[in-house]
Design a protein around this motif. Structure first.
Motif, PDB file in Angstrom:
ATOM      1  N   GLY A 182      63.599 118.184  21.373  1.00  0.00           N
ATOM      2  CA  GLY A 182      62.509 117.852  22.082  1.00  0.00           C
ATOM      3  C   GLY A 182      61.243 117.525  20.816  1.00  0.00           C
ATOM      4  O   GLY A 182      61.109 117.089  19.788  1.00  0.00           O
ATOM      5  N   ASP A 183      60.826 118.704  21.133  1.00  0.00           N
ATOM      6  CA  ASP A 183      59.447 118.375  20.465  1.00  0.00           C
ATOM      7  C   ASP A 183      59.170 119.521  19.244  1.00  0.00           C
ATOM      8  O   ASP A 183      58.062 119.769  18.674  1.00  0.00           O
ATOM      9  N   LYS A 184      59.984 120.425  19.293  1.00  0.00           N
ATOM     10  CA  LYS A 184      60.407 122.066  18.978  1.00  0.00           C
ATOM     11  C   LYS A 184      60.866 121.248  17.191  1.00  0.00           C
ATOM     12  O   LYS A 184      60.038 122.232  16.197  1.00  0.00           O
ATOM     13  N   VAL A 185      61.965 120.408  17.215  1.00  0.00           N
ATOM     14  CA  VAL A 185      61.921 120.054  15.630  1.00  0.00           C
ATOM     15  C   VAL A 185      61.564 118.333  15.674  1.00  0.00           C
ATOM     16  O   VAL A 185      61.503 117.610  16.192  1.00  0.00           O
ATOM     17  N   VAL A 186      60.515 118.230  14.417  1.00  0.00           N
ATOM     18  CA  VAL A 186      60.522 117.231  14.455  1.00  0.00           C
ATOM     19  C   VAL A 186      61.408 116.167  12.843  1.00  0.00           C
ATOM     20  O   VAL A 186      61.587 116.661  12.112  1.00  0.00           O
ATOM     21  N   TRP A 187      61.885 114.903  13.179  1.00  0.00           N
ATOM     22  CA  TRP A 187      62.648 113.669  12.424  1.00  0.00           C
ATOM     23  C   TRP A 187      62.238 114.285  11.160  1.00  0.00           C
ATOM     24  O   TRP A 187      60.747 113.865  10.673  1.00  0.00           O
ATOM     25  N   VAL A 188      62.058 114.478   9.565  1.00  0.00           N
ATOM     26  CA  VAL A 188      61.871 114.088   8.616  1.00  0.00           C
ATOM     27  C   VAL A 188      62.302 113.131   6.790  1.00  0.00           C
ATOM     28  O   VAL A 188      63.041 113.295   7.268  1.00  0.00           O
ATOM     29  N   PRO A 189      62.179 111.378   7.767  1.00  0.00           N
ATOM     30  CA  PRO A 189      62.803 111.238   6.377  1.00  0.00           C
ATOM     31  C   PRO A 189      62.990 111.213   5.439  1.00  0.00           C
ATOM     32  O   PRO A 189      62.127 112.140   4.691  1.00  0.00           O
ATOM     33  N   TRP A 190      64.566 110.779   4.991  1.00  0.00           N
ATOM     34  CA  TRP A 190      64.531 111.189   3.634  1.00  0.00           C
ATOM     35  C   TRP A 190      63.962 111.171   2.291  1.00  0.00           C
ATOM     36  O   TRP A 190      63.093 110.236   2.242  1.00  0.00           O
ATOM     37  N   ARG A 191      63.624 112.222   1.873  1.00  0.00           N
ATOM     38  CA  ARG A 191      62.542 111.506   0.126  1.00  0.00           C
ATOM     39  C   ARG A 191      63.017 112.981  -0.564  1.00  0.00           C
ATOM     40  O   ARG A 191      63.608 113.906   0.008  1.00  0.00           O
ATOM     41  N   ARG A 192      63.218 112.557  -1.724  1.00  0.00           N
ATOM     42  CA  ARG A 192      63.823 113.443  -3.228  1.00  0.00           C
ATOM     43  C   ARG A 192      62.869 114.452  -2.985  1.00  0.00           C
ATOM     44  O   ARG A 192      61.858 114.802  -2.265  1.00  0.00           O
ATOM     45  N   PRO A 193      63.663 115.877  -3.204  1.00  0.00           N
ATOM     46  CA  PRO A 193      62.306 117.104  -3.102  1.00  0.00           C
ATOM     47  C   PRO A 193      61.717 117.202  -3.740  1.00  0.00           C
ATOM     48  O   PRO A 193      61.931 116.271  -4.967  1.00  0.00           O
ATOM     49  N   GLY A 194      60.458 117.672  -3.689  1.00  0.00           N
ATOM     50  CA  GLY A 194      59.166 117.603  -4.615  1.00  0.00           C
ATOM     51  C   GLY A 194      58.057 117.472  -4.002  1.00  0.00           C
ATOM     52  O   GLY A 194      57.980 117.694  -2.914  1.00  0.00           O
ATOM     53  N   ALA A 218      51.607 117.538   6.169  1.00  0.00           N
ATOM     54  CA  ALA A 218      51.095 116.551   7.528  1.00  0.00           C
ATOM     55  C   ALA A 218      51.596 116.573   8.921  1.00  0.00           C
ATOM     56  O   ALA A 218      51.480 116.941   9.696  1.00  0.00           O
ATOM     57  N   ILE A 219      53.261 116.505   8.346  1.00  0.00           N
ATOM     58  CA  ILE A 219      53.927 116.321  10.580  1.00  0.00           C
ATOM     59  C   ILE A 219      53.609 117.600  10.939  1.00  0.00           C
ATOM     60  O   ILE A 219      53.359 118.001  12.221  1.00  0.00           O
ATOM     61  N   LYS A 220      53.445 119.035  10.388  1.00  0.00           N
ATOM     62  CA  LYS A 220      53.484 119.903  11.053  1.00  0.00           C
ATOM     63  C   LYS A 220      52.362 119.667  11.500  1.00  0.00           C
ATOM     64  O   LYS A 220      51.989 120.782  12.633  1.00  0.00           O
ATOM     65  N   GLU A 221      51.613 119.918  10.296  1.00  0.00           N
ATOM     66  CA  GLU A 221      49.839 119.681  11.194  1.00  0.00           C
ATOM     67  C   GLU A 221      49.668 119.044  12.617  1.00  0.00           C
ATOM     68  O   GLU A 221      49.305 118.926  13.444  1.00  0.00           O
ATOM     69  N   ALA A 222      50.707 117.767  12.507  1.00  0.00           N
ATOM     70  CA  ALA A 222      49.639 116.275  13.242  1.00  0.00           C
ATOM     71  C   ALA A 222      50.627 117.051  15.236  1.00  0.00           C
ATOM     72  O   ALA A 222      50.879 115.703  16.234  1.00  0.00           O
ATOM     73  N   ASN A 223      52.048 118.119  14.850  1.00  0.00           N
ATOM     74  CA  ASN A 223      52.755 118.583  15.862  1.00  0.00           C
ATOM     75  C   ASN A 223      52.868 120.301  15.735  1.00  0.00           C
ATOM     76  O   ASN A 223      53.639 120.888  15.012  1.00  0.00           O
ATOM     77  N   PRO A 224      51.893 120.402  16.405  1.00  0.00           N
ATOM     78  CA  PRO A 224      51.347 121.874  16.932  1.00  0.00           C
ATOM     79  C   PRO A 224      52.618 123.167  17.413  1.00  0.00           C
ATOM     80  O   PRO A 224      52.663 123.954  17.391  1.00  0.00           O
ATOM     81  N   ASN A 225      53.584 121.868  18.660  1.00  0.00           N
ATOM     82  CA  ASN A 225      54.072 122.535  19.605  1.00  0.00           C
ATOM     83  C   ASN A 225      56.010 123.068  17.840  1.00  0.00           C
ATOM     84  O   ASN A 225      56.339 123.031  19.090  1.00  0.00           O
ATOM     85  N   ALA A 226      55.679 122.685  17.238  1.00  0.00           N
ATOM     86  CA  ALA A 226      56.997 122.401  16.410  1.00  0.00           C
ATOM     87  C   ALA A 226      57.229 123.616  15.466  1.00  0.00           C
ATOM     88  O   ALA A 226      55.848 124.175  15.508  1.00  0.00           O
ATOM     89  N   ILE A 227      58.126 123.622  15.438  1.00  0.00           N
ATOM     90  CA  ILE A 227      58.830 125.418  14.890  1.00  0.00           C
ATOM     91  C   ILE A 227      59.626 124.484  13.371  1.00  0.00           C
ATOM     92  O   ILE A 227      60.010 125.470  12.677  1.00  0.00           O
ATOM     93  N   GLY A 228      60.046 123.314  13.176  1.00  0.00           N
ATOM     94  CA  GLY A 228      60.309 123.615  12.040  1.00  0.00           C
ATOM     95  C   GLY A 228      60.676 121.436  11.497  1.00  0.00           C
ATOM     96  O   GLY A 228      60.110 121.340  12.897  1.00  0.00           O
ATOM     97  N   CYS A 229      61.355 121.254  11.335  1.00  0.00           N
ATOM     98  CA  CYS A 229      62.118 120.041  11.121  1.00  0.00           C
ATOM     99  C   CYS A 229      63.880 119.430  10.413  1.00  0.00           C
ATOM    100  O   CYS A 229      64.254 120.660  10.034  1.00  0.00           O
ATOM    101  N   ILE A 230      63.700 118.582  10.353  1.00  0.00           N
ATOM    102  CA  ILE A 230      65.354 118.381  10.379  1.00  0.00           C
ATOM    103  C   ILE A 230      65.009 117.267   8.960  1.00  0.00           C
ATOM    104  O   ILE A 230      64.018 116.161   9.171  1.00  0.00           O
TER     105      ILE A 230
END
Length: 678
Positions: free
Chosen positions: A146-158, A167-179
């Motif tokens: 649901g809205d608790k976990v947000v998808w982050v497209p592949w990007r090399r760590p950095g 930015a994703i955390k700020e835009a998704n206040p209900n999120a506790i993490g991301c994939i």
């Protein structure tokens, strides 16, 4: 506040890192933010504690943390030059460090510093990576969490990935993490307990979904001809293939090996889709940095003969090297590091298991553990979708990343015997134990072989864990027992490079008191035993194609006519001549054969303790406790010979400085003129 924040972080990290469901060895990182007093200004400042580069969560201590000032971390955003130059930000982290000591900041530091949360966990659970590598991972993330976990497209760590997640955390206040697409998961919380709870919730929710919704046979139908062989049969075949496969993995640089017949591996290799999935390679950076982008898979059935398997493995190796070279040349740029080697680090054999390789045993073992993680990831992704790892181009950008190359260049210089595997007979005590201890200190993996298994295992445990030393039982007069010992040795470390024929015994008697049984007893253990051990190990040394060393611990008595020991001296002379004969015979294979002639090694000697010392003392008319001193006084140097002195000679003979020496006997006797070699 500072002490408690770091302590809570370490405790949380150790719990997470010790659970294989959560992350793999040295995978992932954790952090905490808290207040501390600046020792210079006395002002209260906010600090970030984060696992440093190269550390392991399960064994993390305070020294493994990097500590940075948050005001300076946040200020780095203002000087960030953009994604094309984001690598420069790693060096910039040094200007945000607080105090001295601690670990170097890792590439993931930005993720922890820039995300607006007190506690952050970045982990590599199999279930999370399964969703991250699913073809429709973004859709699945929304469906599962649901809205608790947000998808982050592949990007090399950095640095940019840190900005993205912030930015994703700020835009998704209900999120506790991301994939993190193709990579893993990140979770956060206001407290250490909350962050850990959120991390585990993401992992278990993913596991539960895959278990409930996943296909019954995600790897396709079972291939009968590739089913696992019976235990004894598959381990015998693994031992028979070990030297060939180690030689394949060591074509460009020597490697230590590890073998596993874990059921996860055997089931994967018995599936119809294994060839297709193996060819796609791994996805999580932690995986393919240790396993290479893909394994080498033997395309013969489980029941194929050893001879046919060896022939095909060598053909596949040539193909693998060509394919890897094409991969490198396709993606390399003018400033890419040189190709580090084109040999596989993972070799899969249907019905048998997996061979994995590294610069030391731990690295080899961990590489195998990572590929099991990769199999679990592929199973999960195929269960609910289609496995879709990151592209080869992106893999190359990490594998040959300038920052990864710099990390490799910072590694300490290898010890003299790094990557070498030494087999020492009679090694539970005395000279043999001293030799094994010295070679392990020089960086070798050692096999402690002895008639007494309990003592062999005890000696091995004193030297180090099973990544360094193992204890095996062997009766060197029994060819079958030697064969089993050699099989167990190559399965433990991948092969053998150094053979030390040290097992010995002695009865001190004059000719007229020496029985035929006395003669046979000593000749069977030393002359025959050395012959049998050399004969059993020589095929390993030859097939690996890596050269090697055979050392005979002979004796001053092999050239000196001492009193009352005809059987012992005669068998030592036999051993001494085996050195010369084998030096000639094995030289064409790059195998050096040398001998050492000790004398009077009383202290710690199993032979002397078993009655030889008492007999020799009686012969010389002195108390047994004075035997070492007696031997010392009759030498030119007037020095007592210790087991460590013999071990030093073995180290030199098998080390890099005497690479062109074979057929030599070195006296380690403090100087006995009558035993000088002529």
């Amino acid at each position: 506040m500072a002490d408690s924040a770091a302590a809570d972080l370490i405790a949380r990290s150790n719990r997470l890192g010790s659970d294989p469901r959560v992350t793999n060895y040295a995978g992932g990182n954790t952090s905490a933010k808290g207040l501390a007093t600046d020792p210079v200004t006395g002002e209260e400042i906010e600090l970030l504690w984060v696992k440093g580069s190269g550390g392991d969560l399960g064994t993390l201590t305070e020294s493994g943390l990097a500590v940075l000032r948050m005001d300076r971390m946040r200020a780095l955003v203002d000087v960030y030059p953009g994604v094309e130059r984001e690598d420069e930000m790693v060096a910039a982290f040094d200007y945000a460090l607080h105090g001295k000591g601690g670990a170097a900041p890792s590439i993931d530091t930005a993720m922890h510093g820039l995300v607006n949360a007190k506690h952050v966990d970045h982990l590599h659970p199999d279930s999370g990576i399964a969703i991250a590598t699913a073809k429709d991972g973004e859709k699945l993330t929304k469906k599962i969490f649901g809205d608790k976990v947000v998808w982050v497209p592949w990007r090399r760590p950095g640095f940019q990935l840190g900005l993205d997640i912030a930015a994703i955390k700020e835009a998704n206040p209900n999120a506790i993490g991301c994939i993190l697409g193709g990579h893993g998961i990140t979770a956060w919380g206001d407290t250490s307990k909350e962050a850990e709870k959120n991390s585990l919730w993401i992992i278990t929710t993913a596991e539960d979904y895959i278990a409930a919704k996943g296909k019954k046979n995600p790897f396709g139908r079972e291939v009968k001809k590739n089913l696992a062989l019976p235990v004894a049969e598959r381990r015998a075949k693994a031992a028979a293939l070990a030297a060939t496969i180690r030689g394949i993995a060591s074509h460009d640089r020597p490697m230590v090996g590890h073998f596993t017949d874990d059921q996860v591996v055997l089931d994967f290799l018995a599936s119809a889709n294994a060839p297709k999935l193996a060819a796609l390679g791994t996805s999580c950076p932690d995986h393919f940095l240790r396993t290479k982008v893909k394994p080498m898979l033997l395309d013969l059935p489980a029941g194929a003969s050893v001879e046919d398997s060896i022939a095909r493995l060598k053909q596949l190796h040539e193909e693998y090297r060509k394919d890897y070279t094409k991969y490198y040349e396709k993606h390399a740029t003018a400033d890419s590091p040189a190709m580090r080697g084109a040999d596989p680090l993972i070799v899969l054999v249907p019905g048998v298991g997996m061979f994995s390789y590294g610069a030391n045993k731990q690295t080899a073992r961990v590489a195998g553990e990572f590929y099991i993680n990769a199999i679990n990831v592929m199973r999960g992704a195929e269960s609910i979708s289609t496995y879709a790892p990151i592209s080869d181009a992106e893999k190359f950008r990490i594998e040959y990343w300038a920052l990864e190359e710099a990390k490799l260049q910072r590694l300490p210089k290898p010890k003299s015997h790094a990557t070498r595997v030494a087999l020492v007979t009679g090694a539970a005590s005395g000279i043999g134990k001293a030799i094994a201890t010295r070679l392990a200190a020089d960086g070798a993996c050692v096999v402690i072989a002895d008639l007494d298994l309990a003592k062999a295992q005890e000696a091995a445990a004193e030297i180090g864990n099973t990544d360094v030393a193992v204890g095996l039982q062997v009766n060197v007069t029994d060819a079958a027992a030697i064969e089993k010992m050699v099989h167990d040795a190559v399965l433990a470390f991948g092969g053998i490079d150094i053979v030390v024929n040290n097992a010995g015994v002695s009865l001190s008697k004059p000719l007229l008191e020496t029985t035929e049984a006395d003669w046979d007893f000593q000749h069977d253990i030393m002359a025959k035993g050395s012959f049998l051990v050399s004969k059993a190990t020589a095929p390993i040394l030859i097939e690996q194609g890596m050269g090697g060393d055979v050392i005979y611990i002979s004796s001053k008595n092999s050239v000196f006519a001492g009193p009352n020991n005809i059987a012992y001296s005669a068998t030592k002379a036999d051993q001494a001549h085996q050195v010369r004969l084998l030096a000639v015979e094995l030289g064409e294979h790059g195998v050096k054969v040398n001998g050492i002639n000790p004398d009077g090694v009383v202290r710690g000697s199993g032979i002397f303790a078993a009655g030889w010392g008492a007999n020799r003392a009686k012969t010389y008319g002195i108390p047994e406790e004075d035997l070492g001193k007696f031997y010392a006084q009759r030498t030119i140097l007037k020095r007592e010979v210790l087991p460590e002195n013999v071990a030093n000679a073995v180290s030199v003979l098998t080390g890099p400085d005497l690479s062109h020496t074979t057929g030599l006997h070195i006296p380690v006797d403090a100087g006995v003129a009558a035993a000088f070699l002529r």
